[in-house]
Design a protein around this motif. Structure first.
Motif, mmCIF file in Angstrom:
data_model
loop_
_atom_site.group_PDB
_atom_site.id
_atom_site.type_symbol
_atom_site.label_atom_id
_atom_site.label_comp_id
_atom_site.label_asym_id
_atom_site.label_seq_id
_atom_site.Cartn_x
_atom_site.Cartn_y
_atom_site.Cartn_z
ATOM 1 N N PHE A 1 -2.922 -7.290 8.175
ATOM 2 C CA PHE A 1 -4.064 -6.898 7.349
ATOM 3 C C PHE A 1 -5.243 -7.802 7.696
ATOM 4 C CE2 PHE A 1 -1.453 -9.845 4.889
ATOM 5 C CZ PHE A 1 -2.359 -10.826 4.522
ATOM 6 N N SER B 1 5.941 -5.022 11.440
ATOM 7 C CA SER B 1 5.053 -5.233 10.295
ATOM 8 C C SER B 1 3.609 -5.021 10.736
ATOM 9 C CB SER B 1 5.215 -6.647 9.737
ATOM 10 O OG SER B 1 6.506 -6.826 9.193
ATOM 11 N N THR B 2 2.751 -4.640 9.791
ATOM 12 C CA THR B 2 1.339 -4.386 10.081
ATOM 13 C C THR B 2 0.490 -5.549 9.570
ATOM 14 O OG1 THR B 2 1.708 -2.013 9.841
ATOM 15 C CG2 THR B 2 -0.578 -2.777 9.797
ATOM 16 N N CYS C 1 -5.452 -2.002 -1.922
ATOM 17 C CA CYS C 1 -5.518 -1.166 -0.719
ATOM 18 C C CYS C 1 -6.640 -0.129 -0.860
ATOM 19 C CB CYS C 1 -4.192 -0.455 -0.498
ATOM 20 S SG CYS C 1 -2.767 -1.569 -0.433
ATOM 21 N N HIS D 1 3.838 0.992 4.530
ATOM 22 C CA HIS D 1 3.695 0.381 5.859
ATOM 23 C C HIS D 1 2.714 -0.790 5.863
ATOM 24 C CE1 HIS D 1 6.108 3.520 7.665
ATOM 25 N NE2 HIS D 1 5.317 4.460 7.142
ATOM 26 N N ASN D 2 1.760 -0.793 4.957
ATOM 27 C CA ASN D 2 0.743 -1.851 4.929
ATOM 28 C C ASN D 2 0.801 -2.594 3.594
ATOM 29 O OD1 ASN D 2 -0.213 -0.924 7.441
ATOM 30 N ND2 ASN D 2 -1.549 0.568 6.441
ATOM 31 N N CYS D 3 0.213 -3.794 3.593
ATOM 32 C CA CYS D 3 0.122 -4.569 2.357
ATOM 33 C C CYS D 3 -1.162 -5.389 2.376
ATOM 34 C CB CYS D 3 1.331 -5.489 2.177
ATOM 35 S SG CYS D 3 1.562 -6.703 3.505
ATOM 36 N N CYS D 4 -1.605 -5.829 1.196
ATOM 37 C CA CYS D 4 -2.833 -6.605 1.051
ATOM 38 C C CYS D 4 -2.538 -7.881 0.267
ATOM 39 C CB CYS D 4 -3.906 -5.794 0.307
ATOM 40 S SG CYS D 4 -4.596 -4.447 1.309
ATOM 41 N N GLU E 1 -5.641 1.722 4.948
ATOM 42 C CA GLU E 1 -5.816 1.031 6.225
ATOM 43 C C GLU E 1 -6.559 -0.299 6.102
ATOM 44 O OE1 GLU E 1 -4.464 1.955 9.118
ATOM 45 O OE2 GLU E 1 -3.504 3.577 8.020
ATOM 46 N N CYS F 1 0.836 -1.199 0.000
ATOM 47 C CA CYS F 1 0.000 0.000 0.000
ATOM 48 C C CYS F 1 0.876 1.256 0.000
ATOM 49 C CB CYS F 1 -0.919 0.013 1.220
ATOM 50 S SG CYS F 1 -2.058 -1.386 1.278
ATOM 51 N N HIS G 1 0.433 -4.747 15.150
ATOM 52 C CA HIS G 1 1.686 -5.080 14.480
ATOM 53 C C HIS G 1 2.120 -6.508 14.800
ATOM 54 C CE1 HIS G 1 1.683 -0.623 14.760
ATOM 55 N NE2 HIS G 1 2.210 -0.697 13.547
ATOM 56 N N CYS H 1 -8.066 -3.647 3.129
ATOM 57 C CA CYS H 1 -7.920 -4.298 1.835
ATOM 58 C C CYS H 1 -9.300 -4.513 1.219
ATOM 59 C CB CYS H 1 -7.211 -5.638 1.974
ATOM 60 S SG CYS H 1 -5.541 -5.490 2.683
#
Length: 305
Positions: free
Chosen positions: A110, A107-108, A19, A10-13, A24, A6, A80, A26
């Motif tokens: 999802f 890591s964040t 994203c 910091h974020n991924c889907c 924030e 994303c 996290h 997915c």
């Protein structure tokens, strides 16, 4: 290759989603529906799952999220996670190992997606005119004797007069030559196996493929599953290997998904005998004292406790 990064980094889907505008959450891509990867990691709630090589972690909302690494450490802030064998240093926003040789950013997680529960098992049967014998779906009930029915392995079959054979629809029984005749030719007669039933006690029984379970009235009921688990509420039942969850109204299996529980149907009196203190539905059928006769979907009588 299994995820989409994303904006902000910091974020991924997971693959098959993108994203949201705020980065924030997915969003599933059109056409992907709720398809599950061939290999997925089930979460402890039995309803959510994560992609293969991910780890389930509880989020601050109480729902399950996915940490994009196997056997990860879920951080206490419920937002996290860190790689396996490292611990969360929330003050510094880092993942550190006890030996000090690893120091990487947090890591964040999802959101996890819902699992596709298996379809409830339905037992399709053909109920015979006596109300207590049943044949497999696609078969035909044929009377063997005044007190017994058999199952012809043909749909809408012709029952032969000898009480032992049957013929396909649109043909006639030729008992002299032991054939089924039609305008186009003839074929051999088919033998009639006996219809099966599950005996609850000396007076009551259930169709083949069912399980006898007590109703709240104390009478026998029929669960439409083989070797089923009878629930303590005396109303429902679950498949073999499952346990009844009275609060959730479902069937639970260790490490597996929930599934809807089944509802029992009343057992029928063997021979149609009316017992003393019973409620009579018609000349041949009755219900236990204190219950009410109600028609079932097949047109036969059932007992409301």
């Amino acid at each position: 290759p299994q995820s989409v990064l994303c904006s902000g980094g910091h974020n991924c889907c997971p693959r098959g989603s993108h994203c949201s505008a705020d980065g924030e959450s997915c969003v599933t891509d059109p056409g992907m529906g709720t398809r599950v990867a061939p290999r997925a990691v089930p979460c402890p709630d039995g309803q959510s799952e994560c992609p293969d090589d991910a780890t389930c972690c509880v989020t601050s909302s109480g729902a399950w999220g996915c940490c994009p690494m196997p056997q990860a450490s879920c951080c206490a802030d419920k937002a996290h996670c860190c790689p396996h064998a490292t611990i969360c240093d929330l003050t510094r926003g880092r993942c550190v190992s006890p030996t000090g040789d690893t120091d990487v950013p947090l890591s964040t997680a999802f959101p996890a997606w819902k699992r596709q529960p298996p379809a409830p098992v339905t037992v399709r049967q053909v109920l015979c005119p006596d109300g207590r014998s049943a044949c497999p779906d696609g078969a035909t009930c044929c009377q063997l004797s005044p007190a017994q029915y058999g199952c012809c392995p043909l749909q809408n079959a012709v029952c032969c007069g000898d009480g032992q054979h049957c013929c396909p629809q649109g043909t006639t029984c030729d008992l002299i030559h032991s054939t089924c005749t039609s305008l186009g030719g003839s074929a051999s007669l088919a033998a009639l196996p006996k219809a099966h039933e599950v005996k609850c006690d000396e007076e009551t029984s259930c169709p083949d493929g069912n399980t006898c379970c007590r109703l709240s009235s104390g009478a026998w009921g029929c669960c439409p599953l083989e070797q089923a688990v009878c629930c303590p509420d005396h109303v429902h039942c679950c498949p073999q290997g499952y346990t009844c969850d009275p609060e959730g109204g479902s069937c639970l299996q260790a490490g597996g998904p929930r599934r809807p529980w089944g509802r029992k149907t009343p057992a029928l009196t063997r021979g149609g005998q009316v017992t003393s203190g019973s409620v009579q539905c018609d000349e041949e059928t009755s219900c236990p004292d204190g219950s009410t006769c109600c028609r079932l979907s097949l047109g036969t009588w059932g007992c409301c406790p």
